[in-house]
Design a protein around this motif. Structure first.
Motif, mmCIF file in Angstrom:
data_model
loop_
_atom_site.group_PDB
_atom_site.id
_atom_site.type_symbol
_atom_site.label_atom_id
_atom_site.label_comp_id
_atom_site.label_asym_id
_atom_site.label_seq_id
_atom_site.Cartn_x
_atom_site.Cartn_y
_atom_site.Cartn_z
ATOM 1 N N LYS A 118 -74.188 -52.669 14.208
ATOM 2 C CA LYS A 118 -75.126 -51.605 13.847
ATOM 3 C C LYS A 118 -75.785 -50.975 15.068
ATOM 4 C CE LYS A 118 -76.124 -53.655 9.314
ATOM 5 N NZ LYS A 118 -75.135 -54.745 9.442
ATOM 6 N N TYR A 119 -76.187 -51.796 16.035
ATOM 7 C CA TYR A 119 -76.855 -51.245 17.207
ATOM 8 C C TYR A 119 -75.862 -50.483 18.089
ATOM 9 C CZ TYR A 119 -79.945 -50.766 21.209
ATOM 10 O OH TYR A 119 -80.710 -50.249 22.225
ATOM 11 N N LYS A 169 -75.178 -47.120 16.462
ATOM 12 C CA LYS A 169 -76.273 -46.171 16.627
ATOM 13 C C LYS A 169 -76.341 -45.657 18.060
ATOM 14 C CE LYS A 169 -80.161 -46.717 14.408
ATOM 15 N NZ LYS A 169 -81.433 -47.270 13.874
ATOM 16 N N GLU A 219 -85.615 -52.001 12.127
ATOM 17 C CA GLU A 219 -85.430 -50.568 11.924
ATOM 18 C C GLU A 219 -86.541 -50.005 11.037
ATOM 19 O OE1 GLU A 219 -81.233 -48.508 11.639
ATOM 20 O OE2 GLU A 219 -81.831 -49.268 9.670
ATOM 21 N N LYS A 220 -87.097 -48.887 11.448
ATOM 22 C CA LYS A 220 -88.109 -48.195 10.652
ATOM 23 C C LYS A 220 -87.530 -47.825 9.297
ATOM 24 C CE LYS A 220 -90.960 -43.971 10.702
ATOM 25 N NZ LYS A 220 -92.278 -44.638 10.578
ATOM 26 N N ASP A 222 -85.674 -44.977 13.930
ATOM 27 C CA ASP A 222 -86.094 -45.670 15.141
ATOM 28 C C ASP A 222 -85.876 -47.174 14.977
ATOM 29 O OD1 ASP A 222 -86.896 -43.250 16.180
ATOM 30 O OD2 ASP A 222 -88.998 -43.508 15.606
ATOM 31 N N ASP A 223 -85.569 -47.862 16.076
ATOM 32 C CA ASP A 223 -85.262 -49.286 15.964
ATOM 33 C C ASP A 223 -85.622 -50.039 17.232
ATOM 34 O OD1 ASP A 223 -82.888 -49.473 17.853
ATOM 35 O OD2 ASP A 223 -82.118 -47.987 16.460
ATOM 36 N N ILE A 259 -81.264 -55.851 14.638
ATOM 37 C CA ILE A 259 -82.089 -54.666 14.832
ATOM 38 C C ILE A 259 -83.238 -54.698 13.828
ATOM 39 C CG2 ILE A 259 -80.270 -53.218 15.805
ATOM 40 C CD1 ILE A 259 -80.059 -51.808 13.118
ATOM 41 N N SER A 294 -77.181 -57.397 13.468
ATOM 42 C CA SER A 294 -76.463 -56.235 13.988
ATOM 43 C C SER A 294 -74.995 -56.281 13.604
ATOM 44 C CB SER A 294 -76.598 -56.165 15.512
ATOM 45 O OG SER A 294 -76.195 -54.901 15.991
#
Length: 334
Positions: free
Chosen positions: A125-126, A129, A203-204, A141-142, A201, A169
């Motif tokens: 995931k990271y 992104k 994450e907002k 945002d993360d 991560i 992640s």
């Protein structure tokens, strides 16, 4: 592309992650559809104990034949079987993160789905992104943490706000994912995520509708499937494991969004598909915000493929049979 002979297809399932049982269900469904489509289909189970072709006797008993990992062939009832194509249905390690794809690339055996580099980026995931940050993709945002990092929960929530999602992640099926509403709950959520991955991560949380879109490539090009809206059931604030697999959610196909919103999401999904260099089939999960901005949640390089999974629902809504759809994926990789 037809070669005039019935091709041998290996449907590979199992793997080394928490998603083993889900992978088996997906693999057996795909094997049946491909059998119906006229292929010689072999189920291949991968696990830490070994790699085997699995066959079934008339009484329902299983027989296992060891795979020769030097060339991914197998002796089945005294006959060596080689495969014309591999349909990878492993969720998680090693079939969704690029490791198995690299193996087949070295052997020059065609396989469905993304190549090794694309799969490894999309699955993490990271990394995914990071790859997309300068491309115009809407991303929450993360904060990224690796196992052993020191962290201050108060600083994290001050930077991101609350609520946040803590996610492994590398992982799927929502294993290890927690929605956190209070700073004092963050540390426990971090430890839970580290059970699934060495990287996570935070994450907002983005407010909006969860909309999923399948994208696939066949001999005619790249196409987006009909959208599905995910509405978690009572007691489920997001699409967690029970919501996905135990019926604790409502999956609406086609998603009840406008034609303009449908185009926005499908066009974005196809754009990301091209940006990452995807091939075969992937499923992308978005949050459609109130400003009609499709925030990418994650990409699934090997999405679930049971009869009730999201992609088969999309395929049926598009007016295709699973047999024809899967045949198109295979023919597109010859």
């Amino acid at each position: 592309m037809s070669t005039g002979k019935i091709r041998n297809i290996a449907v590979v399932y199992g793997g080394y992650s928490s998603e083993v049982e889900i992978s088996k269900q997906s693999g057996k469904s795909v094997a049946q559809w491909l059998h119906n489509a006229g292929y010689h289909v072999y189920e291949v189970l991968l696990c830490r104990e070994g790699w085997w072709v699995v066959t079934y006797a008339a009484d329902g008993s299983e027989h296992h034949y060891a795979i020769d990992r030097n060339d991914f062939s197998c002796m089945v009832e005294g006959k060596r079987v080689c495969f014309d194509n591999v349909f990878i249905m492993i969720h998680g390690d090693p079939g969704e993160n690029g490791r198995l794809q690299a193996y087949f690339e070295l052997l020059d055996i065609p396989f469905t789905g993304c190549g090794s580099l694309c799969a490894s980026i999309a699955f993490d995931k990271y990394a995914c992104k990071t790859y997309l940050r300068d491309s115009g993709t809407y991303l929450a945002d993360d904060v990224m943490l690796r196992r052993g990092d020191t962290y201050d929960t108060s600083r994290i929530t001050a930077a991101l706000g609350l609520p946040v999602f803590v996610k492994p992640s590398g992982g799927g099926s929502s294993f290890g994912v927690t929605k956190v509403k209070r700073t004092e709950d963050l540390a426990a959520a971090i430890e839970e995520a580290f059970k699934e991955s060495d990287t996570l991560i935070i994450e907002k949380a983005i407010t909006g509708k969860e909309i999923d879109c399948g994208v696939y490539a066949d001999a005619d090009g790249v196409h987006a499937l009909p959208l599905i809206e995910i509405v978690p059931g009572p007691g489920h604030e997001f699409f967690d494991y029970d919501a996905k697999y135990m019926g604790a959610s409502k999956e609406i196909c086609p998603a009840p969004v406008s034609e303009a919103q449908t185009r926005i999401i499908q066009d974005e999904a196809v754009r990301i598909f091209h940006r990452l260099g995807c091939s075969g089939l992937v499923r992308m999960d978005f949050i459609l915000s109130g400003e009609d901005k499709p925030y990418l949640l994650e990409i699934n390089p090997n999405p679930g493929m049971t009869a009730s999974s999201l992609v088969p629902q999309m395929v049926r809504q598009a007016g295709m049979t699973m047999e024809d759809f899967l045949k198109g994926l295979i023919d597109g990789r010859q």
